[in-house]
Write a protein that holds these residues in place. Structure first.
Motif, short mmCIF file in Angstrom:
data_model
loop_
_atom_site.label_atom_id
_atom_site.label_comp_id
_atom_site.label_asym_id
_atom_site.label_seq_id
_atom_site.Cartn_x
_atom_site.Cartn_y
_atom_site.Cartn_z
N ALA A 123 40.00 48.23 101.38
CA ALA A 123 39.59 47.06 102.18
C ALA A 123 40.33 47.10 103.52
CB ALA A 123 39.89 45.76 101.43
N VAL A 124 39.58 46.87 104.60
CA VAL A 124 40.16 46.93 105.94
C VAL A 124 39.90 45.59 106.65
CG1 VAL A 124 39.93 49.42 106.12
CG2 VAL A 124 38.05 47.96 106.87
N VAL A 125 40.74 45.26 107.61
CA VAL A 125 40.62 44.04 108.40
C VAL A 125 39.82 44.35 109.66
CG1 VAL A 125 41.87 42.24 109.63
CG2 VAL A 125 42.79 43.15 107.50
N LEU A 126 38.74 43.59 109.84
CA LEU A 126 37.94 43.77 111.05
C LEU A 126 38.45 42.89 112.20
CD1 LEU A 126 34.35 43.90 109.50
CD2 LEU A 126 35.87 45.80 110.08
N ASP A 127 38.91 41.68 111.89
CA ASP A 127 39.39 40.74 112.92
C ASP A 127 40.59 40.02 112.33
OD1 ASP A 127 39.88 38.78 114.81
OD2 ASP A 127 37.74 38.43 115.20
N ARG A 128 41.77 40.23 112.93
CA ARG A 128 42.99 39.63 112.39
C ARG A 128 43.01 38.12 112.57
NH1 ARG A 128 48.02 43.23 114.45
NH2 ARG A 128 49.07 41.46 113.46
N SER A 129 42.39 37.63 113.61
CA SER A 129 42.45 36.19 113.85
C SER A 129 41.49 35.43 112.95
CB SER A 129 42.14 35.90 115.33
OG SER A 129 40.84 36.37 115.65
N THR A 130 40.31 35.99 112.70
CA THR A 130 39.35 35.30 111.84
C THR A 130 39.51 35.69 110.37
OG1 THR A 130 37.72 37.07 112.14
CG2 THR A 130 37.70 35.23 113.72
N GLY A 131 40.25 36.75 110.11
CA GLY A 131 40.44 37.19 108.72
C GLY A 131 39.26 37.92 108.14
N GLU A 132 38.32 38.34 108.99
CA GLU A 132 37.15 39.05 108.47
C GLU A 132 37.56 40.44 107.96
OE1 GLU A 132 32.69 40.53 109.88
OE2 GLU A 132 34.09 39.61 111.32
N GLY A 133 37.03 40.79 106.81
CA GLY A 133 37.36 42.09 106.21
C GLY A 133 36.13 42.84 105.74
N LEU A 134 36.36 44.10 105.39
CA LEU A 134 35.28 44.97 104.93
C LEU A 134 35.79 45.81 103.75
CD1 LEU A 134 32.45 46.30 105.31
CD2 LEU A 134 33.60 47.96 106.82
N VAL A 135 34.98 45.88 102.69
CA VAL A 135 35.28 46.73 101.52
C VAL A 135 34.37 47.94 101.56
CG1 VAL A 135 35.35 46.87 99.01
CG2 VAL A 135 36.04 44.75 100.15
N ARG A 136 34.94 49.07 101.38
CA ARG A 136 34.15 50.30 101.38
C ARG A 136 34.73 51.28 100.36
NH1 ARG A 136 36.07 52.02 107.45
NH2 ARG A 136 38.25 52.50 106.95
N SER A 137 33.86 52.18 99.89
CA SER A 137 34.30 53.21 98.93
C SER A 137 34.89 54.39 99.69
CB SER A 137 33.13 53.67 98.06
OG SER A 137 32.13 54.25 98.87
N LYS A 138 35.85 55.01 99.07
CA LYS A 138 36.51 56.15 99.71
C LYS A 138 35.63 57.40 99.69
CE LYS A 138 41.20 54.59 98.67
NZ LYS A 138 42.49 54.92 98.01
N GLU A 139 34.70 57.48 98.72
CA GLU A 139 33.81 58.63 98.64
C GLU A 139 32.47 58.14 98.09
OE1 GLU A 139 35.39 60.18 94.29
OE2 GLU A 139 35.92 61.28 96.11
N PRO A 140 31.39 58.86 98.32
CA PRO A 140 30.08 58.40 97.83
C PRO A 140 30.09 58.16 96.32
CG PRO A 140 29.82 60.24 99.34
CD PRO A 140 31.28 60.12 99.08
N LEU A 141 29.42 57.10 95.90
CA LEU A 141 29.36 56.73 94.49
C LEU A 141 28.05 57.21 93.89
CD1 LEU A 141 30.75 53.08 94.71
CD2 LEU A 141 32.00 55.20 94.22
N ASP A 142 28.10 57.49 92.59
CA ASP A 142 26.94 58.00 91.88
C ASP A 142 26.56 56.99 90.80
OD1 ASP A 142 24.92 59.40 90.76
OD2 ASP A 142 26.12 61.10 90.07
N CYS A 143 25.37 56.48 90.88
CA CYS A 143 24.92 55.47 89.92
C CYS A 143 24.83 56.05 88.52
CB CYS A 143 23.56 54.92 90.37
SG CYS A 143 22.82 53.74 89.22
N GLU A 144 24.44 57.33 88.43
CA GLU A 144 24.31 57.93 87.10
C GLU A 144 25.66 58.10 86.42
OE1 GLU A 144 20.71 58.10 88.96
OE2 GLU A 144 22.52 59.05 89.76
N SER A 145 26.71 58.25 87.20
CA SER A 145 28.05 58.37 86.62
C SER A 145 28.61 57.01 86.22
CB SER A 145 29.00 59.05 87.61
OG SER A 145 28.54 60.34 87.92
N GLN A 146 28.47 55.98 87.08
CA GLN A 146 28.96 54.64 86.79
C GLN A 146 28.16 53.64 87.61
OE1 GLN A 146 33.19 54.27 87.07
NE2 GLN A 146 33.20 52.08 86.60
N LYS A 147 27.53 52.72 86.90
CA LYS A 147 26.68 51.76 87.58
C LYS A 147 27.47 50.65 88.25
CE LYS A 147 22.59 52.25 84.64
NZ LYS A 147 21.64 51.52 83.75
N GLU A 148 28.50 50.17 87.63
CA GLU A 148 29.23 49.01 88.12
C GLU A 148 30.71 49.30 88.19
OE1 GLU A 148 28.29 45.70 85.68
OE2 GLU A 148 26.24 45.49 86.44
#
Length: 922
Positions: free
Chosen positions: A63-88
Motif C-alpha cells: 500500500a502506498v500513499v498518494l497524497d499525504r495531506s488527504t491520506g489517499e492511498g493505493l493498494v496494489r499487488s507486487k506481481e500479477p495474480l492468477d485467478c486459477e491459483s487463488q481466487k481471493e
C-alpha cells in the motif's frame, strides 16, 4: 504535538483484474487524522500491510500513499495474480502518520482494517473433453433418452468462463442430437443391418464462446436383438510370466436389455488351491521364506523332515506339496508327534510366537457330504505343551472346535488359574489352507489369520479345570490324559528315543505344515504379512476410476473378488478393471480355473433376470528358465602335496563366479516404467542350495576332509549337511553370499595321504531345485618332490634310468606323465640319430659315384645337425607347470638342457663333431 491516531475504515472490498496490479477498493482508501492541517502530525506518511488468515499479505501486496495531506492511498499487488491459483486474498492494512517531525518521532498508527481482494478472471482457457473418444452400444429398433454423455471441462476460475454453455455435433447427417449437458440420443430407430457402427464428432463451447481445443469422437455400436447376459466372455486367458498385471475381462459387459435392476453383485473366483497353500508363492521352504521376510532368527521347527536326528515325525504320514514344503497328515488318533524334551525346553517362557499352516479335513479339499460345514462337535487339539520356566511349569494348548479356535493358557500349573482365549472364525472350518500366527505376551495374545488381525471373541477364566501334571512335554496333533507320566526305555545319550506311555485325546484331523515356535519377542506384523503374502491373485486396476455407489472387496488370499453396485454402466467399467497379477519372476505354470457368478436384484422379483455361472480358466505359460552359470574354476588344480597337508588345506574354488542370466522380454510398463524392454542378462538372484560332491570314492575321514567356515554359515543363517559322500549348503541367500561361502571351502589331507589326483563336482540350484546350474568338475592334482617319490622306490622304478636324483633335489614333477614323456623323447632322439646316419651314408655314396669331385667331398662337412624340440609344451600348458629334464646318450650324441632351469621351453640339441671335440651348451 501529535495527539490523535489516524483513522481508516474497518473493512474494504477489492477487485483486481488478472494480469493487472492495481486493486480497486470499495470504499476508496483514505486515512484521516484529526491533527490536520498540522504539518507532520496531521499528515499520513504510509500504510503497512499485514498477513491475513489465508497467508496473503506483505508478500503479495503493498500500500502506498498518494497524497499525504488527504491520506489517499493505493493498494496494489507486487506481481500479477492468477485467478486459477487463488481466487481471493485477505489481509489487514494499517495507516500511520508522520509524527512530530521529519524523523517520524512519536508517530501514531491506526487500527487494522481487513481487506478482501477478489481476482477477476479472463477467458484464457478453452474447453477440454474428459475423454478423446466415447463409445456406446445400443440395441436396434428403439429410441433412447440418452445413449452416451460426453463431458468437457474448462480451467478458467470464474463461473462465467469455466462453465460449458453448449455442445454441438459437427458431423453432418447423423441420426443423433446432443443437448447442452452433453447427452446424446438418437433421433430415429437404428438398424444394425443398415449400419452397424455410427461414428461422429462433437465439440464444446464455454460461456465466453471459446471452442474446445480438440473435438471428441463418439462411436455408437448398434446391437442386434437383445439377449440379456454377459457379453464378451473369453473362456481361455493366457498369462506370460513377467507381464505384471493383466485385465481378465477387457471386453466383458453385462447386457440387461433395459431391465431395471437396483443391485448387481458379481463374484470372481480364481481357484489356486492346487498350486500351493492357497496361491502361487516362491518355491522355497518355509524356513527360507522366513529368512526372505526378515523374520528374527531363533525359531524352533516342531515338525521337521524325518531324519535320524529328528525321528519324532517319522510316524506321521506326509503328503507331496507343489510349493516344496513338507505337509503332515493327522488322522485324529494314531498320528501324533511327541517332541523330545531337549527341543521342548528350548521354547519355554510366556513370550513366544507360534506359526503354522493348517487345513481341516485331511487330504480332501472338501468335507464329507454327510458332514455340514462347521458341524464338527469334538474338540481337536493342534498343539499341547507343558514347559518348565525356571522353578514353575506353564501349559498351553491350541485347539479347534467347530468354527472356533481356542487357546488354553495356564501361566503356572501349580498356582495360577487357566485362561481361555476364543475366536470364532470361518477360516478354521472351510477346508482350505490358512496361515495362523499366534503371538503371546501374556496376558496379551494377538492372532493373525492369513495376515489379518483378529481379537478374541471371548476371554474367560476356567478355574475349575484340574491342574496338569508338572512334567515337561510337547505334543503335536493331540493332547494327553490328565495323569502322571513315567519315562521308560530311555537311552543314555538319546533324548529323542524317550517313549511316553501317554493316552492321547482330542486328536486333530487335518493337515499341518511349517509349525514353528520362536521364544522371546513376538514377530512384527510386517513379517507375518510377508509370510502369508500371495505372489499371485485377483486385483482391481484403479480404485480412483470406480464409479459412484460401487464397492470392491478382495479376500486376504486374493482368490475371491466381489463387485457390487447399482449402475449398469459403472458396473461394466468396474468389471473390465478386474486384473490378475503375479509378481513371481518364475511363476508356477499351469491352469487356474476361473468362475464368475452374478446376482441381480430387481424391483419386481418375478421379472428379474437370472444369469448362469460363467466358467473359464487362466493358463500361466511356462516361464523362461534362468541360466545359472558356474565359472572361474579351471578343470585342474595342481598344488604341492605339502599345501594340502597343512592345517588350513587348499581352497578348491578361490575364483568361483556365479551368474544368473535371462533373455526374455518383460512388460516394464506394468512395473511403473514406460514401454517395454528386454530384461538385462545379469539379474540379481537368490540361490537356495549348493552341493560339493567327490567323484569316485567317498571321502575317507581318516585321510581327507572338506573344511567349511561354520561361523560364517551360522552368521548368514545357512544350513549345512556334511557327509563323506557330499556337502550340501542350503538356505535362501544372494549369489554373492554363496560365492563367499563356496570360495572358503578347503580340502585338507592327512600327512602322507596324498595320492595322484582327486575329482570334485560343484552344482547349485534355486527355488528348491526347480532350476539347477551347470555341473562344474574340478580335478585336484598333488605335486610330489622327487625325494618323496624315491621312497618307496617302486613308485619310480621305471624312471630312475632317465633321472639323476643327486642333481634334482626338490624338483617337482608329476610321476606318471613324466615317465611317458621321457620315454617318447628318448625314442624320438633314437629316430633322429638313425636318420642322421642314413643321411651321411647317402652323401658318401653320391661322392663315390661322382668320380672327379672336389677333394674332401666324401668327408663330413663339419656342419652341425641341430634339432630343437619342446616335448613338454603340451603337458605344461595343460597342467600349468614348468618342468626341466635332462638325459644322456653314451655314443656320439648328447642331450643338453638350457642353463636356465626356469625356462618354459626345453631344448634338446644333437651335435655331431669330431670325437675329440668337447660338447657345447646352447
Amino acid at each position: 504535538a501529535n495527539k490523535h491516531k489516524p483513522w481508516i475504515e474497518t473493512e474494504y472490498q477489492g477487485i483486481v483484474m488478472k494480469n493487472d496490479n492495481t486493486v480497486l477498493l470499495n470504499p476508496p482508501l483514505f486515512a484521516l487524522d484529526k491533527d490536520a492541517p498540522l504539518h507532520y502530525a496531521g499528515e499520513i506518511c504510509g500504510f503497512r500491510v499485514h498477513n491475513g488468515p489465508g497467508g496473503s499479505g506483505s508478500a503479495q501486496f503493498e500500500a502506498v500513499v498518494l497524497d499525504r495531506s488527504t491520506g489517499e492511498g493505493l493498494v496494489r499487488s507486487k506481481e500479477p495474480l492468477d485467478c486459477e491459483s487463488q481466487k481471493e486474498h485477505s489481509f489487514t492494512i494499517q495507516a500511520y502518520d508522520c509524527g512530530e517531525g521529519p524523523d517520524g518521532t512519536n508517530s501514531k498508527k491506526s487500527h487494522k482494517a481487513t481487506v478482501h481482494v477478489r481476482v477477476n478472471d479472463v477467458n484464457e482457457f478453452s474447453p477440454v473433453f474428459v475423454e478423446r473418444r466415447y463409445e456406446a452400444s445400443v440395441p436396434e429398433g428403439r429410441l433412447f433418452d440418452r445413449i452416451v454423455r460426453v463431458e468437457a471441462v474448462d480451467a478458467d476460475c470464474s463461473p462465467q468462463y469455466s462453465q460449458i454453455c453448449f455442445y454441438d455435433i459437427i458431423t453432418p447427417n447423423v441420426p443423433f442430437t446432443i443437448d447442452n449437458d452433453g447427452n446424446i440420443k438418437n433421433t430415429e430407430p437404428l438398424d444394425s443391418k443398415h449400419q452397424r457402427v455410427h461414428s461422429f464428432w462433437v465439440t464444446a463451447f464455454d460461456c465466453g464462446k471459446n471452442r474446445a481445443q480438440a473435438d471428441a469422437q463418439v462411436i455408437v455400436t448398434v446391437k442386434p436383438s437383445c439377449k440379456p447376459g454377459w457379453m464378451g466372455w473369453t473362456k481361455r486367458i493366457e498369462y506370460t510370466p513377467g507381464s505384471g498385471s493383466i485385465p481378465l475381462f477387457p471386453n466383458l459387459h453385462l447386457e440387461t436389455c433395459e431391465k431395471t435392476v437396483w443391485n448387481i453383485q458379481a463374484t470372481v473366483e480364481l481357484q489356486t488351491g492346487h498350486i500351493g497353500k492357497g496361491c502361487d508363492r516362491d518355491s522355497y521352504s518355509d524356513r527360507s521364506v522366513r529368512r526372505l521376510c526378515g523374520a528374527v532368527r531363533g525359531e524352533v521347527e516342531l515338525l521337521p523332515p524325518p531324519s535320524p536326528a529328528t525321528n519324532w515325525t517319522a510316524a506321521v504320514p506326509t503328503l507331496p506339496s507343489s510349493d516344496s514344503s513338507l505337509v503332515f497328515s493327522f488322522n485324529g488318533s494314531t498320528h501324533v508327534a511327541v517332541v523330545p524334551d531337549s527341543v521342548a525346553s528350548a521354547v519355554s517362557g510366556d513370550h513366544f510366537t507360534l506359526q503354522l499352516w493348517m487345513r481341516r479335513g485331511g487330504a480332501s479339499t472338501q468335507p464329507p457330504a454327510n458332514q455340514a460345514r462347521g458341524s464338527r462337535k469334538e474338540e481337536e487339539t493342534i498343539i499341547c505343551s507343558t514347559v518348565k520356566n525356571d522353578d514353575s511349569y506353564s501349559h498351553y494348548s491350541l485347539s479347534v472346535h467347530g468354527c472356533r479356535l481356542s487357546l488354553f493358557y495356564w501361566p503356572d500349573v501349580s498356582t495360577a488359574r487357566p485362561v481361555k482365549f476364543l475366536w470364532k472364525l470361518e477360516q478354521v472350518c472351510d477346508s482350505e489352507w490358512h496361515h495362523l500366527s499366534l503371538s503371546v505376551q501374556f496376558p496379551s495374545v494377538t492372532l493373525y489369520v492369513d495376515g489379518v488381525t483378529f481379537d478374541p471373541a471371548l476371554i474367560h477364566d476356567n478355574g475349575a479345570i484340574p491342574n496338569p501334571a508338572p512334567h515337561q512335554r510337547l505334543v503335536i496333533g493331540a493332547c494327553w490324559g490328565n495323569f502322571t507320566i513315567s519315562h521308560i526305555n530311555k537311552s543314555n545319550n538319546d533324548n529323542s528315543a524317550i517313549i511316553y506311555p501317554l493316552k492321547f485325546v482330542s486328536g486333530y484331523k487335518g493337515l499341518l505344515s511349517g509349525v514353528t515356535v520362536r521364544p522371546g519377542n513376538v514377530e512384527p506384523h510386517s513379517v507375518v504379512e510377508c509370510l502369508y503374502a500371495c505372489r499371485e491373485g485377483l486385483d482391481f486396476g484403479d480404485l480412483e476410476t470406480l464409479g459412484s455407489g460401487m464397492k470392491v472387496h478382495v479376500n486376504p488370499s486374493q482368490s475371491v473378488l466381489v463387485l457390487e453396485g447399482d449402475d449398469i454402466e459403472s458396473f461394466n467399467r468396474a468389471v473390465q478393471q478386474v486384473t490378475y497379477r503375479n509378481s513371481l519372476r518364475f511363476a508356477t505354470p499351469g491352469v487356474r480355473p476361473l468362475k464368475l457368478t452374478t446376482s441381480l436384484r430387481c424391483f419386481s422379483e418375478e421379472s428379474c433376470l437370472s444369469l448362469r455361472q460363467l466358467e473359464g480358466y487362466l493358463v500361466v505359460l511356462q516361464p523362461d528358465a534362468p541360466q545359472i552359470s558356474l565359472s572361474g574354476v579351471g578343470p585342474h588344480l595342481a598344488r604341492p602335496a605339502a599345501e594340502f597337508e597343512g592345517p588350513q588345506g587348499v581352497p578348491l574354488f578361490p575364483e568361483l563366479r556365479i551368474v544368473c542370466s535371462l533373455s526374455h522380454a518383460v512388460n516394464t510398463a506394468a512395473q511403473g516404467m514406460e514401454g517395454g524392454a528386454l530384461m538385462s542378462d545379469a539379474v540379481a538372484h537368490t540361490l537356495d542350495g549348493c552341493e560339493v560332491q567327490p567323484l569316485g570314492e567317498e571321502l575317507n575321514p581318516e585321510r581327507e576332509e572338506l573344511l567349511v567356515d561354520m561361523e560364517a554359515l551360522k552368521e548368514r543363517g545357512l544350513d549345512i549337511i556334511n557327509t563323506t559322500a557330499y556337502i550340501a549348503i542350503t538356505g535362501a541367500e544372494s549369489i554373492s553370499v554363496y560365492e563367499d561361502v563356496l570360495r572358503s571351502i578347503r580340502y585338507r589331507l592327512a600327512k602322507g595321504s596324498a595320492r595322484f589326483e582327486r575329482r570334485f563336482r560343484l552344482s547349485c540350484s534355486e527355488m528348491n531345485g526347480r532350476y539347477t546350474s551347470n555341473e562344474l568338475t574340478l580335478e585336484v592334482n598333488f605335486l610330489h618332490s622327487l625325494d618323496s617319490l624315491y621312497h618307496p622306490s617302486h613308485l619310480l622304478a621305471s624312471q630312475q634310468q632317465f633321472l639323476h636324483p643327486s642333481h634334482h633335489t626338490g624338483e617337482l614333477i608329476v610321476p606318471g606323465a613324466a615317465t611317458v614323456i621321457i620315454m617318447v623323447c628318448v625314442g624320438f632322439l633314437v629316430v633322429m640319430v638313425i636318420l642322421g646316419v642314413f643321411r651321411i651314408r647317402s652323401i658318401h655314396r653320391r661322392s663315390e659315384g661322382g668320380g672327379g669331385g672336389k677333394e674332401g667331398s666324401n668327408q663330413w662337412d663339419d656342419s652341425a645337425l641341430t634339432i630343437i624340440v619342446n616335448p613338454m609344451e603340451t603337458y605344461e600348458n595343460r597342467m600349468g607347470i614348468a618342468t626341466d629334464m635332462e638325459g644322456e646318450c653314451d655314443d656320439e650324441e648328447e642331450v643338453v638342457d638350457s642353463p636356465d632351469d626356469t625356462s618354459d621351453d626345453q631344448r634338446i640339441i644333437i651335435k655331431k663333431e669330431g670325437r675329440d671335440s668337447a660338447p657345447r651348451r646352447y
